[in-house]
Design an enzyme around this catalytic site. Structure first.
Site, mmCIF file in Angstrom:
data_model
loop_
_atom_site.group_PDB
_atom_site.id
_atom_site.type_symbol
_atom_site.label_atom_id
_atom_site.label_comp_id
_atom_site.label_asym_id
_atom_site.label_seq_id
_atom_site.Cartn_x
_atom_site.Cartn_y
_atom_site.Cartn_z
ATOM 1 N N PHE A 10 0.811 -1.206 0.000
ATOM 2 C CA PHE A 10 0.000 0.000 0.000
ATOM 3 C C PHE A 10 0.849 1.262 0.000
ATOM 4 O O PHE A 10 1.848 1.364 0.731
ATOM 5 C CB PHE A 10 -0.882 0.055 1.257
ATOM 6 C CG PHE A 10 -1.864 -1.075 1.372
ATOM 7 C CD1 PHE A 10 -3.169 -0.937 0.923
ATOM 8 C CD2 PHE A 10 -1.485 -2.284 1.940
ATOM 9 C CE1 PHE A 10 -4.077 -1.977 1.040
ATOM 10 C CE2 PHE A 10 -2.388 -3.337 2.065
ATOM 11 C CZ PHE A 10 -3.680 -3.181 1.610
ATOM 12 N N ASP A 11 0.408 2.244 -0.772
ATOM 13 C CA ASP A 11 0.886 3.604 -0.580
ATOM 14 C C ASP A 11 0.269 4.096 0.733
ATOM 15 O O ASP A 11 -0.689 3.507 1.240
ATOM 16 C CB ASP A 11 0.438 4.466 -1.759
ATOM 17 C CG ASP A 11 0.833 5.915 -1.600
ATOM 18 O OD1 ASP A 11 2.011 6.181 -1.317
ATOM 19 O OD2 ASP A 11 -0.050 6.783 -1.754
#
Length: 217
Positions: A10-11
């Site tokens: 995930f960002d």
């Protein structure tokens, strides 16, 4: 044969936590301080969300990059907790993925200590086995280095992973690393912006990931 999805990357900003107001306000203050002769609207600042600060400030004031970064980070950290918000359903979805034994990592263009500040503020820190910040790589997204580092630490292959993000840098980094990719419709730039980069999935909520990984199982 398609491999089972075991790993979710995930960002951070605009994906796991809502830092939009924090980022926009920090840019506004920094630009007003260093480029008072110019005017920047919120819309002008949107393209600055995602790329590393070095890249953004080098395009705006190449001789003052380090000063601007220092000012930006000081303001950002000092106002972090008051301006960061949670996205509906993200905590519950990440907890569910963790409880179902998926490998979870964060790969961000933020510095490691600031990533951890955001994760701890929202209670997400306990669910991620690996966190990769800008200060841990030589080259930021869309270069695949951060994703490749996370996959190596998790013992995962690219074809069993999905990179989730709100920016072209996230989608391209995933593609460059050989993972599947997912865009988030709550992206401040809008789902249409992300769709043009052709992610494999577009999430309406983070909970959509649960259905995707269960279907891919």
């Amino acid at each position: 044969m398609t491999k089972k999805i075991t790993t979710l990357l995930f960002d951070l900003d605009g994906t796991l936590i809502n830092t939009n107001e924090l980022i926009i306000t920090t840019f506004q203050k920094t630009l007003a301080e260093f480029l008072p002769e110019k005017s920047f609207s919120r819309e002008d600042i949107l393209p600055f969300i995602g790329p590393p600060l070095t890249e953004t400030f080098a395009n705006l004031a190449p001789l003052r990059v380090e000063e601007m970064i220092a000012y930006y980070r000081e303001f950002n950290i000092s106002h972090h907790d008051e301006l960061v918000l949670e996205y509906d359903g993200v905590y519950e979805a990440i907890r569910a993925l963790y409880e179902e034994d998926y490998k979870l990592a964060v790969v961000s263009t933020k510095m490691y200590d600031v990533i951890m500040k955001g994760l701890k503020l929202t209670g997400l820190d306990k669910y991620f086995q690996v966190v990769i910040g800008l200060d841990q790589v030589k080259t930021a997204k869309p270069d695949p280095e951060g994703i490749e580092m996370a996959l190596a630490l998790l013992g995962s292959e690219p074809d069993e992973a999905i990179m989730v993000g709100d920016n072209l840098h996230d989608i391209f980094a995933g593609k460059n690393a050989g993972t599947k990719t997912a865009g988030v419709s709550w992206c401040i730039k809008g789902p249409e912006y992300l769709s043009q980069f052709e992610p494999d999935y577009m999430l309406k909520t983070m909970g959509d990931l649960l259905e995707i990984v269960r279907t891919e199982a």
